[in-house]
Design a protein around this motif. Structure first.
Motif, mmCIF file in Angstrom:
data_model
loop_
_atom_site.group_PDB
_atom_site.id
_atom_site.type_symbol
_atom_site.label_atom_id
_atom_site.label_comp_id
_atom_site.label_asym_id
_atom_site.label_seq_id
_atom_site.Cartn_x
_atom_site.Cartn_y
_atom_site.Cartn_z
ATOM 1 N N ALA B 261 0.840 -1.199 0.000
ATOM 2 C CA ALA B 261 0.000 0.000 0.000
ATOM 3 C C ALA B 261 0.871 1.243 0.000
ATOM 4 O O ALA B 261 0.572 2.239 -0.671
ATOM 5 N N THR B 262 1.972 1.186 0.741
ATOM 6 C CA THR B 262 2.879 2.330 0.786
ATOM 7 C C THR B 262 3.508 2.569 -0.578
ATOM 8 O O THR B 262 3.697 3.719 -0.994
ATOM 9 N N GLU B 263 3.818 1.502 -1.292
ATOM 10 C CA GLU B 263 4.350 1.661 -2.656
ATOM 11 C C GLU B 263 3.322 2.345 -3.550
ATOM 12 O O GLU B 263 3.655 3.173 -4.396
ATOM 13 N N VAL B 264 2.051 1.987 -3.373
ATOM 14 C CA VAL B 264 0.983 2.621 -4.162
ATOM 15 C C VAL B 264 0.923 4.115 -3.840
ATOM 16 O O VAL B 264 0.854 4.955 -4.738
ATOM 17 N N ILE B 265 1.006 4.419 -2.545
ATOM 18 C CA ILE B 265 0.947 5.825 -2.136
ATOM 19 C C ILE B 265 2.116 6.596 -2.747
ATOM 20 O O ILE B 265 1.957 7.699 -3.274
ATOM 21 N N LYS B 266 3.298 5.980 -2.696
ATOM 22 C CA LYS B 266 4.479 6.641 -3.275
ATOM 23 C C LYS B 266 4.280 6.884 -4.758
ATOM 24 O O LYS B 266 4.518 7.978 -5.265
ATOM 25 N N ALA B 267 3.808 5.860 -5.453
ATOM 26 C CA ALA B 267 3.648 5.973 -6.905
ATOM 27 C C ALA B 267 2.603 7.011 -7.287
ATOM 28 O O ALA B 267 2.658 7.589 -8.369
ATOM 29 N N LEU B 286 -2.690 0.602 10.614
ATOM 30 C CA LEU B 286 -1.646 1.249 11.405
ATOM 31 C C LEU B 286 -0.259 0.918 10.857
ATOM 32 O O LEU B 286 0.654 1.739 10.910
ATOM 33 N N ALA B 287 -0.115 -0.305 10.331
ATOM 34 C CA ALA B 287 1.166 -0.684 9.734
ATOM 35 C C ALA B 287 1.473 0.210 8.539
ATOM 36 O O ALA B 287 2.627 0.570 8.286
ATOM 37 N N VAL B 288 0.444 0.594 7.786
ATOM 38 C CA VAL B 288 0.654 1.493 6.646
ATOM 39 C C VAL B 288 1.160 2.839 7.161
ATOM 40 O O VAL B 288 2.085 3.426 6.588
ATOM 41 N N LEU B 409 -7.128 9.814 -2.740
ATOM 42 C CA LEU B 409 -6.723 8.431 -2.944
ATOM 43 C C LEU B 409 -7.276 7.597 -1.799
ATOM 44 O O LEU B 409 -6.793 7.674 -0.674
ATOM 45 N N ALA B 410 -8.310 6.816 -2.082
ATOM 46 C CA ALA B 410 -8.920 5.961 -1.064
ATOM 47 C C ALA B 410 -8.429 4.546 -1.312
ATOM 48 O O ALA B 410 -8.734 3.943 -2.337
ATOM 49 N N ILE B 411 -7.653 4.018 -0.367
ATOM 50 C CA ILE B 411 -7.067 2.677 -0.527
ATOM 51 C C ILE B 411 -7.684 1.727 0.478
ATOM 52 O O ILE B 411 -7.698 2.001 1.672
ATOM 53 N N ILE B 412 -8.180 0.590 -0.005
ATOM 54 C CA ILE B 412 -8.653 -0.464 0.891
ATOM 55 C C ILE B 412 -7.508 -1.449 1.077
ATOM 56 O O ILE B 412 -6.959 -1.950 0.093
ATOM 57 N N VAL B 413 -7.126 -1.719 2.338
ATOM 58 C CA VAL B 413 -6.105 -2.727 2.588
ATOM 59 C C VAL B 413 -6.786 -3.927 3.235
ATOM 60 O O VAL B 413 -7.516 -3.780 4.206
ATOM 61 N N SER B 437 -16.270 5.750 -5.040
ATOM 62 C CA SER B 437 -15.390 6.420 -4.076
ATOM 63 C C SER B 437 -14.126 5.626 -3.780
ATOM 64 O O SER B 437 -13.240 6.117 -3.093
ATOM 65 N N VAL B 438 -14.064 4.391 -4.276
ATOM 66 C CA VAL B 438 -12.954 3.511 -3.900
ATOM 67 C C VAL B 438 -11.952 3.429 -5.044
ATOM 68 O O VAL B 438 -12.320 3.084 -6.162
ATOM 69 N N ASP B 439 -10.709 3.769 -4.760
ATOM 70 C CA ASP B 439 -9.721 3.860 -5.836
ATOM 71 C C ASP B 439 -8.863 2.611 -6.006
ATOM 72 O O ASP B 439 -8.653 2.138 -7.113
ATOM 73 N N VAL B 440 -8.337 2.096 -4.910
ATOM 74 C CA VAL B 440 -7.413 0.967 -5.026
ATOM 75 C C VAL B 440 -7.705 -0.073 -3.959
ATOM 76 O O VAL B 440 -7.999 0.267 -2.820
ATOM 77 N N ILE B 441 -7.621 -1.340 -4.341
ATOM 78 C CA ILE B 441 -7.694 -2.421 -3.364
ATOM 79 C C ILE B 441 -6.305 -3.049 -3.290
ATOM 80 O O ILE B 441 -5.756 -3.460 -4.318
ATOM 81 N N VAL B 442 -5.723 -3.127 -2.101
ATOM 82 C CA VAL B 442 -4.405 -3.747 -1.962
ATOM 83 C C VAL B 442 -4.535 -5.015 -1.132
ATOM 84 O O VAL B 442 -4.947 -4.968 0.020
#
Lengths: 108, 512, 281
Positions: B261-267, B286-288, B409-413, B437-442
């Motif tokens: 998920a962090t890689e997605v945020i960076k990208a 919380l890990a994210v 950027l709404a990410i579901i982890v 409303s949902v952008d990425v599923i990780v």
């Protein structure tokens, strides 16, 4: 023919059209951990295969789990057995493995 | 009729009224009205302190059919809701609607009141435990109304949700009704979910276990909104009050998801000075935050604000200078409460300021990155956080729909499978947040990007991340677990799921 | 990971390790050896581990479990079998058993590889013979915990006590052109210590390191990761090689220096490693 336990087993099963194997004692295999299944097998006198199944995914996979258990029992040539299983989301191959181990232990 | 997500809805529900179907996340906007409130003026010399909850009930003239409200800042350590309901039941009152911003297992005694007809209606943003289960079984007379953290103040301020009496659990209150959440043995920090209730209810009663001489300081809810003050032995159990936090997950799969998920945020290109961030309190979310913290430190980025439900992890990021402000609607742990007390830029936000879609602009509108969870996701990216795999209510939007709507950027982890159940389905049991409303599923085995986000798809194609279609993710899971049978529910509606704008996005059926 | 744990077996392949060891030996209690054996057999048959190397650590052949482990597991074609307390005789025996089983099962002869777990003084001293006795041996794993026990010394983070063992393993492996895999670092909360330990092992010539917890994978990878500069240089070497080939030149130079085989090999390995670690596409 290979002379290991499994091969002899399979061969006898095939050639005699399925030997009536009876387990002689209670045995169990597996655990109640997530993704596992606790399988307990007991002999019964009814010549039937009885399965009592509890599962955390009963509605979604109950029928599949039953199928896998009963198929394994049949494959091993068991016609008389009572099985109590408590499933915590085990995949098919895990269910199969635990049933096999429990039965082997009950035959040992 | 069907709403635009294809969910089957009746035109009218007994105990709820006419259904306005959900037509899109931003379809219902424009000029909105704030309702007027009848205020009993208080003149010099009048006293507000009452001897007991019973006396307060008399003074507010509690009657059959009223709607009473509570906030959930004391979470699973709350005593107030149970105390008030017990007193109401003793008076022989019936047909009460409980509008509690969230309901927890500690509120189990309410089930008896439901069975006895004392409580016949419930409005909440989140429910878990015996009350949620009882409602799922059809034990509440009227269908429950499930709202969102932003939709509830919208409903209150517009008059859609009329509150007769707001009971505000107050960790500290003075004799004239000024309230704060930072002092006292039951301190809980910010009181964001109590604000609209106090301001718009016909009567507001503060219930405190820390009555201080006038004036209290600080003042989070002002005396001008409070009619009466009642002192009790204890408003809640401190151990249960800070029960909302989890620790960062130790599960290697969760940690992998967080890294991805962090890689997605960076990208995405959103990690830069001035960025804003919010995350849920789950272990993986919380890990994210922990991973993002390292990225921000490494790149020397300073964000404008972090928002939420605030945990110690967010406070750490703030105190290390990674964010200039915190917007806090509720504190999840003591570290957050301490920071809220002492740090000037750890600021309060009411639930309305947080996510009301019909005011002049909520905080979620400024949110860059949001990390969310899910119980189920379908191939249209609709997310369910309301019901569990068996159809039982075990959650609710909370701030899910609000933050997903506002965030860039709404990410579901989420794990791809939870104990043999694939998270991705053809159709979710209940829609809480719409796919738009949902952008990425990780997940640990793959990442799916909402096809609307061609910009994100392009950015992610330049990384090594395993991006695939959501159908491919679903098939991957089913290949491992097998295809699950669908759960069958009955036809009776036990809850109406409102989107943040008050339209109906789905209904919950009674479990079989 | 323990072979009797279905949850772990399911996720083993996606945690970033290049190879996974499904353990039937020390991580499985005596009463569960039969259970683990069947579960691992079924996992190998049914779980898609994609490109990850699947290694099964069997019980030693001098126990009641070892032979049956091989008998059952080999038939489902794991990539590799890890032989504990390895010595020449055991490796030879395993090799012969595998020859037979591969033939019976129609598996390509020699397909199942072996890694020798050197964890006894005897195994360490005879390591060259251990490796040489079977063509299947593709690597040696140094078992520092058991080895130090056999040597009668204390196992420490600094690792002085296994200095000789590491060097010996590296030399023997390089002589036979196989992988040398270092012993695990057992403090799973000490990432700095792990990095130091892995770096030390790498500097002595170890080509890999074992992890006992998925948390350790990233640190180990970053120790072994080529730097950006190293990758850039390696890519330039390979590009220059391609260009030289096109121009029909047999010998070429880069930056004024002649590029010979060792340099090309190093460049190829670097680029491959970079690809595996996701540092380049």
């Amino acid at each position: 023919m290979k002379l290991d336990k499994d091969s002899i087993w399979t061969a006898l099963n095939k050639e005699s059209g399925g030997i009536k194997v009876k387990i002689s004692k209670v045995a169990k295999a597996g655990t109640l951990e997530s993704n596992d299944i606790l399988v307990m097998v007991m002999p019964n006198d009814n010549d039937t295969v009885e399965l009592e199944l509890e599962s955390i995914v009963m509605q979604q996979f109950g029928d599949v789990i039953r199928k896998v258990v009963l198929e394994k029992v049949k494959e091993m040539g068991i016609e008389s057995i009572t099985i109590k299983a408590q499933d915590k989301g085990a995949l098919d191959y895990t269910i199969s493995a635990r049933v096999e181990t429990a039965i082997k232990r009950a035959l040992a | 009729m069907k709403n635009i997500l294809g969910r089957e809805l009746p035109d009218y529900i007994e105990g709820y009224g006419k259904i306005e179907p959900f037509m899109g996340a931003f379809n219902n906007t424009g000029i909105k009205e704030r309702k007027s409130v009848k205020v009993s003026s208080v003149t010099p010399g009048e006293e507000k302190v009452l001897a007991s909850i019973e006396e307060a009930l008399d003074k507010v003239q509690i009657k059959d059919g009223m709607t009473i409200s509570f906030h959930h800042h004391l979470r699973n350590g709350d005593f107030v809701l149970n105390m008030v309901l017990e007193a109401i039941a003793k008076k022989g009152i019936k047909d009460i609607t409980v509008a509690a911003s969230s309901i927890f297992p500690v509120h189990g005694p309410m089930v008896e009141h439901m069975r006895n007809g004392v409580v016949t209606g419930v409005v909440a943003n989140y429910m878990s435990g015996p009350v949620a289960e009882a409602i799922s079984r059809g034990e509440l007379k009227k269908p429950a109304i499930m709202q969102t953290h932003g939709g509830r103040p919208r409903a209150i301020e517009s008059g859609d949700l009329h509150i007769d009496v707001a009971f505000v659990a107050a960790p500290t209150a003075d004799t004239y009704g000024n309230i704060n959440g930072v002092g006292g043995k039951s301190a809980c920090g910010a009181l964001g979910y109590a604000v609209s209730d106090a301001e718009f209810a016909d009567k507001t009663v503060a219930i405190t276990d820390n009555l201080v001489p006038y004036p209290a300081c600080p003042i989070e809810i002002s005396q001008i909104y409070v009619d009466y003050v009642v002192q009790v032995e204890s408003i809640g159990d401190p151990k249960g009050i800070v029960s909302g936090t989890t620790k960062i997950t130790k599960d290697p799969v969760g940690l992998k998801i967080a890294k991805m998920a962090t890689e997605v945020i960076k990208a995405s290109g959103l990690v830069k000075d001035g960025m804003s961030f919010q995350t849920g309190a789950g272990g993986t979310s919380l890990a994210v935050a922990a991973e993002l913290k390292e990225v921000m430190k490494k790149e020397g980025v300073v964000g404008s604000f972090a928002a939420g439900g605030v945990t110690g992890y967010i406070v750490d990021m703030f105190e290390e200078g990674l964010f200039q402000n915190i917007f806090d609607v509720q504190c999840f742990d003591l570290q957050a409460v301490e920071s809220y007390k002492k740090n000037l830029r750890h600021q309060p936000m009411s639930a309305s300021m947080y996510g009301n879609p019909h005011n002049k602009g909520a905080v979620v509108n400024h949110l860059d990155i949001m990390i969310l969870g899910a119980t189920e996701i379908d191939t249209d990216f609709n997310v369910n956080v309301t019901t569990g795999s068996s159809g039982v209510i075990m959650g609710g939007s909370g701030g899910h729909s609000d933050t997903a709507a506002g965030a860039k950027l709404a990410i579901i982890v989420t794990n791809l499978m939870k104990a043999r159940l694939p998270i991705i389905k053809d159709r979710v049991t209940t829609v809480t947040t719409p796919g738009e409303s949902v952008d990425v599923i990780v997940t640990e085995r793959g990442i799916a990007v909402n096809p609307r986000r061609t910009d994100l798809l392009e950015k992610l194609s330049n990384t090594n991340l395993p991006v695939m279609t959501i159908e491919e993710l679903k098939n991957m899971a089913e290949k491992i677990t097998g295809k699950p049978n669908t759960i069958h529910t009955s036809d009776d509606i036990v809850a109406v799921v409102e989107y943040r704008d008050g339209t109906v996005i789905d209904v919950v059926k009674k479990i079989k | 990971m323990p072979g009797n744990n279905p949850g772990m077996l399911q996720n083993a392949g996606i945690l970033g390790a290049d190879s996974i060891i499904l353990d039937l030996e020390d991580a499985v209690s005596l009463t569960e050896k039969d259970s683990a054996r069947v579960l691992v057999r079924e996992a190998i048959k049914n779980v898609d581990y994609s490109n990850v190397e699947v290694i099964v650590r069997i019980n030693p052949l001098d126990t009641e479990f070892g032979a049956e482990d091989i008998n059952v597991i080999a038939r489902v074609k794991p990539d590799t079998i890890l032989v504990p307390k390895a010595d020449e005789a055991q490796i030879k025996q395993v090799d012969e058993m595998l020859n037979k089983i591969e033939a019976e099962e129609g598996i390509e002869a020699g397909a199942i590889k072996l890694i020798a777990l050197i964890e006894t003084a005897y195994g360490l001293e005879t390591i060259y013979d251990v490796i040489r006795v079977s063509k299947r041996v593709v690597g040696v794993l140094l078992g520092g915990e058991d080895l130090t026990s056999d040597l009668g010394v204390k196992r420490t983070k600094e690792g002085e006590e296994i200095f000789y063992a590491r060097n010996r393993v590296v030399a023997a492996c390089k002589a036979m052109k196989i992988d040398a895999i270092d012993t695990p670092f057992t403090d799973t909360n000490d990432y700095e210590g792990l990095a130091k330990d892995a770096a030390k092992a790498k500097s002595l010539g170890m080509t890999g390191k074992s992890a006992i917890n998925p948390r350790q994978i990233d640190t180990i990878h970053s120790v072994y990761a080529p730097t950006e500069a190293e990758i850039k240089h390696a890519l330039r070497v390979l590009d220059a090689m391609e260009e030289a080939k096109r121009e029909g030149k047999g010998v070429f130079s880069l930056d004024g220096k002649m590029v010979d085989a060792p340099i090309i090999n190093r460049a190829t390995t670097t680029v491959e490693l970079a690809k595996i670690l996701g540092l380049i596409r």
